[in-house]
Design an enzyme around this catalytic site. Sequence first.
Site: not given
Length: 204
Positions: A11-14
Amino acid sequence: REALDPVRYISNHSSGKMGYALARAAQEAGARVTLISGPVTLTTPDRCQRVNVSSALEMLDAALDVVSDCDIFIASAAVADYRPAAVAEQKIKKSGDEIQLTLVKNPDIVATITSHAERPFTVGFAAETTDVAAYAKGKLARKNLDMIVANDVSQPGIGFNSDDNAVTLYWPDGEQAFAAMSKQALARELILAIAQRYSAVLGD
Ligand code: PMT
């Protein structure tokens, strides 16, 4: 989120804050809002219909479900460009010093929407760490968008997972910069600018 096995994902930091702020601002401006959301810890804005998804493929399906009934499509989600080629059925066990992970390309959701027969007015985002304007304008053209919100995510205090943001909105023959402010205040400004452009394009 792109699953690797039953307990892990890429995933990512959103955080979803920008997307939720836009949904709230659009609803307050009078729109009927469907909020297609990845897994976040935010409260659904009042009177917005929320559709929960996890992966890019699920988000694409949910977007295609609503596209025919949609006047304006805003794509602020930080969707994965790639997903694991295979999802392990059981937890991947620790073995050698290295393991190889093969990723395959995800469909581009917003580009799929702009190539749809019943194409809505479509606004994308571009999260960039370098050459922000050039990459954003490239995505505006390549993804056949009506507008794009360029977000310099290399700057501290704005972008991913912060409460504030600063962006530049581009369309084929114009641009508007928005200095740093809360994501909710920015969302109101963006919805106003998008609505103005939408009306201008419809009036053509
Ligand atoms: O969620 P927050 O913590 O509030 O952070 C906000 C944000 C930084 C995530 C947001 O402001 C932002 O910049 N969103 C875009 C993130 C992104 O993935 O940008 P991109 O440049 O990689 O993608 C370009 C466009 O294609 C975007 O509209 C994206 O939604 C879309 N896309 C990307 C990949 C994919 N498989 N399908 C898509 O539709």
